[in-house]
Design a protein around this motif. Structure first.
Motif, short mmCIF file in Angstrom:
data_model
loop_
_atom_site.label_atom_id
_atom_site.label_comp_id
_atom_site.label_asym_id
_atom_site.label_seq_id
_atom_site.Cartn_x
_atom_site.Cartn_y
_atom_site.Cartn_z
N VAL A 229 3.53 -15.89 -41.68
CA VAL A 229 2.54 -16.73 -42.36
C VAL A 229 1.14 -16.28 -41.93
CG1 VAL A 229 4.06 -18.73 -42.56
CG2 VAL A 229 2.62 -18.47 -40.52
N TYR A 230 0.14 -16.61 -42.75
CA TYR A 230 -1.25 -16.40 -42.36
C TYR A 230 -1.71 -17.62 -41.55
CZ TYR A 230 -2.13 -12.24 -45.18
OH TYR A 230 -2.12 -10.98 -45.70
N ASP A 231 -2.25 -17.36 -40.37
CA ASP A 231 -2.73 -18.43 -39.49
C ASP A 231 -4.25 -18.35 -39.41
OD1 ASP A 231 -3.07 -20.43 -37.68
OD2 ASP A 231 -2.17 -19.37 -35.98
N TYR A 232 -4.95 -19.46 -39.87
CA TYR A 232 -6.41 -19.52 -39.87
C TYR A 232 -6.92 -20.39 -38.73
CZ TYR A 232 -6.40 -17.43 -44.55
OH TYR A 232 -6.24 -16.58 -45.62
N SER A 233 -6.20 -20.44 -37.62
CA SER A 233 -6.61 -21.29 -36.50
C SER A 233 -7.92 -20.82 -35.88
CB SER A 233 -5.51 -21.30 -35.43
OG SER A 233 -4.32 -21.87 -35.95
N GLU A 234 -8.21 -19.51 -35.92
CA GLU A 234 -9.43 -18.98 -35.34
C GLU A 234 -10.45 -18.69 -36.44
OE1 GLU A 234 -8.61 -15.66 -32.90
OE2 GLU A 234 -7.10 -16.70 -31.68
N LEU A 235 -11.39 -19.65 -36.63
CA LEU A 235 -12.45 -19.54 -37.63
C LEU A 235 -11.86 -19.20 -38.99
CD1 LEU A 235 -15.09 -17.65 -35.44
CD2 LEU A 235 -14.90 -20.11 -35.88
N ASN A 236 -12.47 -18.26 -39.69
CA ASN A 236 -11.99 -17.91 -41.02
C ASN A 236 -11.25 -16.58 -41.06
OD1 ASN A 236 -13.12 -20.24 -42.20
ND2 ASN A 236 -15.14 -19.24 -42.35
N THR A 237 -10.92 -16.08 -39.86
CA THR A 237 -10.23 -14.80 -39.79
C THR A 237 -8.72 -15.04 -39.70
OG1 THR A 237 -12.10 -13.84 -38.62
CG2 THR A 237 -10.02 -12.62 -38.55
N PRO A 238 -8.00 -14.73 -40.75
CA PRO A 238 -6.55 -14.99 -40.70
C PRO A 238 -5.83 -13.97 -39.84
CG PRO A 238 -7.11 -13.91 -42.77
CD PRO A 238 -8.42 -14.15 -42.05
N LYS A 239 -4.81 -14.43 -39.20
CA LYS A 239 -3.93 -13.56 -38.43
C LYS A 239 -2.50 -13.75 -38.91
CE LYS A 239 -6.57 -13.16 -34.12
NZ LYS A 239 -6.53 -13.37 -32.64
#
Length: 311
Positions: A229-239
């Motif tokens: 999944v894409y995780d947007y927990s850190e600002l707007n940078t998906p990981k």
């Protein structure tokens, strides 16, 4: 009855002639004793061969039984029944420059199919498709056999299968297999992690499951199954977050059934009588949550299986 067969493999394997290759009549034993003092492993394929083995896969369009030669690997050499003392002494006198122990060992093992610990196994397999009134039926067909040494522990071994043989979509793929001994008596070497790959077929892309890792287990057990999944927990940078959500596979064994102890020994924790629950299947018995955020900032969670059991 319609018979579909694989053409018999020609016996093209050359006969390996050693420095000394002599037939000696063995008194009290049937057949001849062959001495091969060089002991080359090249002659193993002479004994490990493919032979015909027909299986019924259904009926053809005319209603007749459809038999397919799926083949099997068999040992074609017989084990030596021994050599008499008289014949062995005569043999030693003929070859005085050879170690007697070496001569004895070679005459004893010469007729084995594959030298221990090797086993006679398929080396080339094709996946054939046959058409019946009920639809297409696929069968794995062994084309060639050879001696293969088993691994010392449970591990993944290559297993090459030809898909769509004899067509423009023919492709050889290593789908893997699990083999090797396990420490526990009841365990077997089973797939732990699979991945799927796509291959081209006459009707478009086809999905094939490929074994990546193996583990010793039995009955109902947990396999690896990945989700990304894409995780947007850190600002707007998906990981990209990779989560092993797991899956429960296998059949439930008697020792994996849940029980309720109704009578126990008061002097010890030993259960003397228990009731067995009706088993519905191999399902998750424990799980955990993995948290992440979507693109709009919403907090989401994904459950992953940590344990499997029979319920």
């Amino acid at each position: 009855m319609v018979v579909v067969g694989c053409p018999p493999a020609a016996d093209t394997a050359p006969r390996v002639t050693s420095a000394v290759d002599t037939d000696v009549g063995s008194s009290g034993a049937s057949g001849n004793v062959v001495i091969d003092v060089r002991g080359s492993s090249k002659d193993e394929s002479v004994c490990c061969r493919r032979e015909s083995h027909f299986e019924r896969v259904g009926v053809d369009m005319s209603g007749e039984s459809l038999m397919v030669d799926v083949g099997k690997c068999r040992h074609h050499c017989h084990h030596s029944s021994g050599i008499s003392k008289k014949d062995f002494l005569e043999l030693l006198s003929d070859y005085e420059d050879i170690d007697p122990v070496e001569v004895f060992l070679r005459q004893r093992e010469r007729h084995a199919s594959c030298r221990a610990p090797s086993r006679c196994r398929p080396t080339e397999v094709v996946l054939e498709r046959h058409y019946t009134p009920g639809g297409p039926v696929t069968r794995e067909v062994t084309r060639h056999c050879g001696c293969r040494r088993p691994p010392a522990t449970c591990t993944r071994l290559p297993r090459h299968v030809t898909f769509h043989p004899g067509s423009p979509h023919q492709q050889i793929l290593d789908i893997g297999r699990c083999a090797g001994p396990c420490a526990q008596k009841d365990d077997s070497c089973l797939p732990l992690k699979n991945r799927t790959v796509s291959i081209d077929g006459p009707n478009g892309a086809e999905v094939v499951s490929v074994i990546e890792e193996c583990v010793c287990s039995h009955g109902c057990y947990r396999m690896v199954m990945l989700e990304e999944v894409y995780d947007y927990s850190e600002l707007n940078t998906p990981k990209i977050k990779t989560i092993d959500v797991g899956q429960c596979v296998g059949a439930c064994t008697k020792d994996q059934h849940d029980r309720d102890c109704v009578y126990s020994d008061q002097s010890s924790p030993k259960c003397l009588m228990s009731l067995m629950f009706q088993v519905r299947g191999c399902v998750a018995s424990a799980s955990e949550q993995h948290f992440y955020r979507s693109e709009d900032g919403t907090a989401k969670s994904l459950a992953s299986i940590t344990e499997c059991s029979c319920h």
